[in-house]
Design a protein around this motif. Structure first.
Motif, PDB file in Angstrom:
ATOM      1  N   LEU A  52      -4.011  -7.925   1.419  1.00  0.00           N
ATOM      2  CA  LEU A  52      -3.466  -6.710   0.820  1.00  0.00           C
ATOM      3  C   LEU A  52      -2.144  -7.067   0.152  1.00  0.00           C
ATOM      4  CD1 LEU A  52      -3.365  -3.204   2.438  1.00  0.00           C
ATOM      5  CD2 LEU A  52      -1.338  -4.147   1.372  1.00  0.00           C
ATOM      6  N   PHE A  53      -2.089  -6.886  -1.161  1.00  0.00           N
ATOM      7  CA  PHE A  53      -0.894  -7.178  -1.952  1.00  0.00           C
ATOM      8  C   PHE A  53      -0.112  -5.885  -2.148  1.00  0.00           C
ATOM      9  CE2 PHE A  53      -3.844 -10.494  -2.851  1.00  0.00           C
ATOM     10  CZ  PHE A  53      -3.118 -11.609  -3.201  1.00  0.00           C
ATOM     11  N   ALA A  54       1.195  -5.941  -1.865  1.00  0.00           N
ATOM     12  CA  ALA A  54       2.048  -4.762  -2.048  1.00  0.00           C
ATOM     13  C   ALA A  54       3.433  -5.232  -2.431  1.00  0.00           C
ATOM     14  CB  ALA A  54       2.100  -3.926  -0.773  1.00  0.00           C
ATOM     15  N   GLY A  55       3.817  -4.993  -3.675  1.00  0.00           N
ATOM     16  CA  GLY A  55       5.133  -5.434  -4.125  1.00  0.00           C
ATOM     17  C   GLY A  55       5.222  -6.945  -4.212  1.00  0.00           C
TER      18      GLY A  55
ATOM     19  N   TRP B 157      -7.161  -6.130  -1.662  1.00  0.00           N
ATOM     20  CA  TRP B 157      -6.606  -4.873  -2.157  1.00  0.00           C
ATOM     21  C   TRP B 157      -5.252  -5.104  -2.823  1.00  0.00           C
ATOM     22  CZ3 TRP B 157      -9.752  -5.274   1.922  1.00  0.00           C
ATOM     23  CH2 TRP B 157     -10.778  -4.320   2.069  1.00  0.00           C
ATOM     24  N   THR B 158      -5.043  -4.401  -3.916  1.00  0.00           N
ATOM     25  CA  THR B 158      -3.734  -4.318  -4.546  1.00  0.00           C
ATOM     26  C   THR B 158      -3.237  -2.888  -4.414  1.00  0.00           C
ATOM     27  OG1 THR B 158      -4.136  -6.092  -6.137  1.00  0.00           O
ATOM     28  CG2 THR B 158      -2.460  -4.488  -6.704  1.00  0.00           C
ATOM     29  N   VAL B 159      -2.039  -2.740  -3.846  1.00  0.00           N
ATOM     30  CA  VAL B 159      -1.453  -1.414  -3.640  1.00  0.00           C
ATOM     31  C   VAL B 159      -0.393  -1.168  -4.709  1.00  0.00           C
ATOM     32  CG1 VAL B 159      -0.118   0.027  -2.066  1.00  0.00           C
ATOM     33  CG2 VAL B 159      -1.901  -1.480  -1.168  1.00  0.00           C
ATOM     34  N   ALA B 160      -0.510  -0.062  -5.397  1.00  0.00           N
ATOM     35  CA  ALA B 160       0.473   0.313  -6.425  1.00  0.00           C
ATOM     36  C   ALA B 160       1.655   1.010  -5.771  1.00  0.00           C
ATOM     37  CB  ALA B 160      -0.175   1.222  -7.453  1.00  0.00           C
ATOM     38  N   LEU B 161       2.861   0.562  -6.140  1.00  0.00           N
ATOM     39  CA  LEU B 161       4.074   1.151  -5.591  1.00  0.00           C
ATOM     40  C   LEU B 161       4.831   1.991  -6.626  1.00  0.00           C
ATOM     41  CD1 LEU B 161       5.355  -1.913  -3.528  1.00  0.00           C
ATOM     42  CD2 LEU B 161       3.935  -0.004  -2.756  1.00  0.00           C
ATOM     43  N   SER B 162       4.261   2.125  -7.813  1.00  0.00           N
ATOM     44  CA  SER B 162       4.866   2.951  -8.862  1.00  0.00           C
ATOM     45  C   SER B 162       3.743   3.522  -9.716  1.00  0.00           C
ATOM     46  CB  SER B 162       5.803   2.111  -9.734  1.00  0.00           C
ATOM     47  OG  SER B 162       5.054   1.161 -10.487  1.00  0.00           O
TER      48      SER B 162
ATOM     49  N   ALA C 275      -5.367   1.997  -9.831  1.00  0.00           N
ATOM     50  CA  ALA C 275      -5.356   2.050  -8.369  1.00  0.00           C
ATOM     51  C   ALA C 275      -5.493   3.490  -7.899  1.00  0.00           C
ATOM     52  CB  ALA C 275      -4.058   1.435  -7.849  1.00  0.00           C
ATOM     53  N   HIS C 276      -6.727   3.963  -7.799  1.00  0.00           N
ATOM     54  CA  HIS C 276      -6.979   5.360  -7.496  1.00  0.00           C
ATOM     55  C   HIS C 276      -7.571   5.577  -6.109  1.00  0.00           C
ATOM     56  CE1 HIS C 276      -5.986   6.022 -11.631  1.00  0.00           C
ATOM     57  NE2 HIS C 276      -7.048   5.350 -12.076  1.00  0.00           N
ATOM     58  N   GLU C 277      -7.680   4.513  -5.309  1.00  0.00           N
ATOM     59  CA  GLU C 277      -8.235   4.640  -3.966  1.00  0.00           C
ATOM     60  C   GLU C 277      -7.093   4.735  -2.948  1.00  0.00           C
ATOM     61  OE1 GLU C 277     -10.999   1.410  -3.149  1.00  0.00           O
ATOM     62  OE2 GLU C 277     -11.112   1.019  -5.308  1.00  0.00           O
ATOM     63  N   PRO C 278      -7.362   5.273  -1.775  1.00  0.00           N
ATOM     64  CA  PRO C 278      -6.346   5.235  -0.708  1.00  0.00           C
ATOM     65  C   PRO C 278      -6.244   3.822  -0.155  1.00  0.00           C
ATOM     66  CG  PRO C 278      -8.373   6.217   0.119  1.00  0.00           C
ATOM     67  CD  PRO C 278      -8.567   6.027  -1.356  1.00  0.00           C
ATOM     68  N   PRO C 279      -5.056   3.368   0.237  1.00  0.00           N
ATOM     69  CA  PRO C 279      -4.922   2.036   0.825  1.00  0.00           C
ATOM     70  C   PRO C 279      -5.717   1.933   2.124  1.00  0.00           C
ATOM     71  CG  PRO C 279      -2.774   2.924   0.216  1.00  0.00           C
ATOM     72  CD  PRO C 279      -3.757   4.043   0.114  1.00  0.00           C
ATOM     73  N   PRO C 280      -6.274   0.760   2.439  1.00  0.00           N
ATOM     74  CA  PRO C 280      -7.040   0.596   3.671  1.00  0.00           C
ATOM     75  C   PRO C 280      -6.151   0.370   4.892  1.00  0.00           C
ATOM     76  CG  PRO C 280      -6.972  -1.478   2.500  1.00  0.00           C
ATOM     77  CD  PRO C 280      -6.250  -0.476   1.627  1.00  0.00           C
ATOM     78  N   TYR C 281      -4.828   0.465   4.679  1.00  0.00           N
ATOM     79  CA  TYR C 281      -3.842   0.146   5.714  1.00  0.00           C
ATOM     80  C   TYR C 281      -2.562   0.872   5.321  1.00  0.00           C
ATOM     81  CZ  TYR C 281      -1.039  -3.021   8.742  1.00  0.00           C
ATOM     82  OH  TYR C 281      -0.211  -3.571   9.699  1.00  0.00           O
ATOM     83  N   PRO C 282      -1.810   1.402   6.263  1.00  0.00           N
ATOM     84  CA  PRO C 282      -0.594   2.145   5.885  1.00  0.00           C
ATOM     85  C   PRO C 282       0.429   1.263   5.159  1.00  0.00           C
ATOM     86  CG  PRO C 282      -1.228   2.637   8.145  1.00  0.00           C
ATOM     87  CD  PRO C 282      -2.084   1.486   7.712  1.00  0.00           C
ATOM     88  N   VAL C 283       0.843   1.723   3.986  1.00  0.00           N
ATOM     89  CA  VAL C 283       1.844   1.027   3.178  1.00  0.00           C
ATOM     90  C   VAL C 283       2.877   2.052   2.730  1.00  0.00           C
ATOM     91  CG1 VAL C 283       2.293  -0.335   1.107  1.00  0.00           C
ATOM     92  CG2 VAL C 283       0.140  -0.654   2.372  1.00  0.00           C
ATOM     93  N   ARG C 284       4.103   1.853   3.102  1.00  0.00           N
ATOM     94  CA  ARG C 284       5.166   2.794   2.740  1.00  0.00           C
ATOM     95  C   ARG C 284       5.400   2.739   1.229  1.00  0.00           C
ATOM     96  NH1 ARG C 284       8.447   1.449   6.479  1.00  0.00           N
ATOM     97  NH2 ARG C 284       7.977   3.159   7.931  1.00  0.00           N
ATOM     98  N   GLY C 285       5.379   3.893   0.585  1.00  0.00           N
ATOM     99  CA  GLY C 285       5.601   3.971  -0.855  1.00  0.00           C
ATOM    100  C   GLY C 285       4.343   3.823  -1.685  1.00  0.00           C
TER     101      GLY C 285
END
Length: 308
Positions: free
Chosen positions: A205-208, A90-95, A104-114
């Protein structure tokens, strides 16, 4: 005379030796067991799309992603288990910009702030320490023990170290970040990571600037990227990792520390080919050594005229 001497017993070298031995070649495997080997600290992510690979390197990564389930079944048939998962990355968008770029239109599979959204890609992970151990045990059973030797010279059908010499028709250098000692265009890039007792996402899970993935019932949190050679994990690395994990992943607040990991990524252009007659090199895998190791092994087979 040995047919192939493989210098370097990280995942890249061990997997090449395994594929060669499976096809009946006489193989010798040598390793200096130096601190800082990338395999022992690696995340083992199989994430060709989030890593931004393209062109032939992307094709090599997709080959690796397809290859691993069958390899792990082979090893399991020998009674050798390797932690792995192939449920996606998963790649999580922070902006908003990242959200548009990654779609990135899906909900993250794990809580990610921002988090502004997430996208799941094909992929997974393999525990590199498990994988290396399993490959070495399989090689030993196939008559290829690991010889501890800090190789000082190669060429002209020989591998030389302080205590001895080995003759081989072909030598494969798979020495990772130490390739510069043999004239290869690679330099070390230090990476640091933490193993934590805490909940992990279902896959990488990639975030930032970092990432999180499962490891041995807990979570692997990584990673720094630092120029130069300085062994161990220092306070700067620990602070960066602690701040990143605490600020980005709410479930890790209060997670207990398990282990700090560090190693040198071999940074440079990916190269798997002939350096001179009888001498091959596999170098420049960066932080994608586990992902690209299967393609590397099959490229070595092709260079030696061995049917894959």
């Amino acid at each position: 005379m040995t047919e192939v001497a493989v210098v370097g017993a990280g995942v890249v070298g061990a997997l090449a030796a395994y594929e060669l031995r499976k096809r009946g070649l006489e193989v010798a495997l040598l390793d200096a067991e130096k601190p800082g080997a990338a395999t022992l600290a690696s995340a083992g992510m199989l994430a060709p799309y989030p890593e931004g690979l393209s062109g032939e390197v992307l094709e090599a990564g997709l080959f690796g992603l397809e290859y691993y389930p069958e390899l792990l079944r082979e090893l399991a048939g020998r009674g050798l288990e390797v932690e792995a998962g192939f449920g996606g990355t998963w790649t999580v968008a922070l902006s908003e910009e990242e959200k548009a770029f990654w779609e990135a239109h899906e909900p993250p599979p794990y809580p990610v702030r921002g988090a502004r959204g997430a996208r799941r890609f094909p992929g997974g992970y393999v525990n590199p320490r498990d994988l290396r151990k399993a490959l070495l045990e399989a090689l030993k059973a196939m008559g290829v023990p690991l010889l501890r030797a800090e190789v000082e010279g190669v060429g002209e059908g020989r591998v030389v170290w302080r205590e001895g010499l080995l003759k081989a028709r072909t030598v494969l250098l798979a020495v990772g970040a130490w390739g510069g000692r043999f004239g290869l265009s690679v330099r070390p890039l230090k990476g640091e990571a933490l193993l934590l007792f805490g909940p992990a996402p279902p896959g990488p899970l990639f975030a930032g600037e970092g990432y999180l993935l499962p490891r041995e019932g807990g979570a692997y949190l990584g990673a720094t990227a630092r120029e130069g050679v300085a062994d161990g994990v220092d306070l700067f690395g620990l602070r960066w990792l602690s701040d990143y994990g605490h600020e980005r992943f709410p479930p890790l607040e209060g997670a207990r520390f398990r282990e700090a990991l560090w190693g040198y990524r071999p940074l440079g252009e990916l190269f798997v080919g002939e350096v001179e007659k009888g001498l091959l090199a596999a170098t420049g895998h960066g932080r994608n050594g586990v992902l690209l190791a299967p393609w590397t092994a099959h490229r070595v087979l092709s260079l030696l005229g061995v049917k894959a």
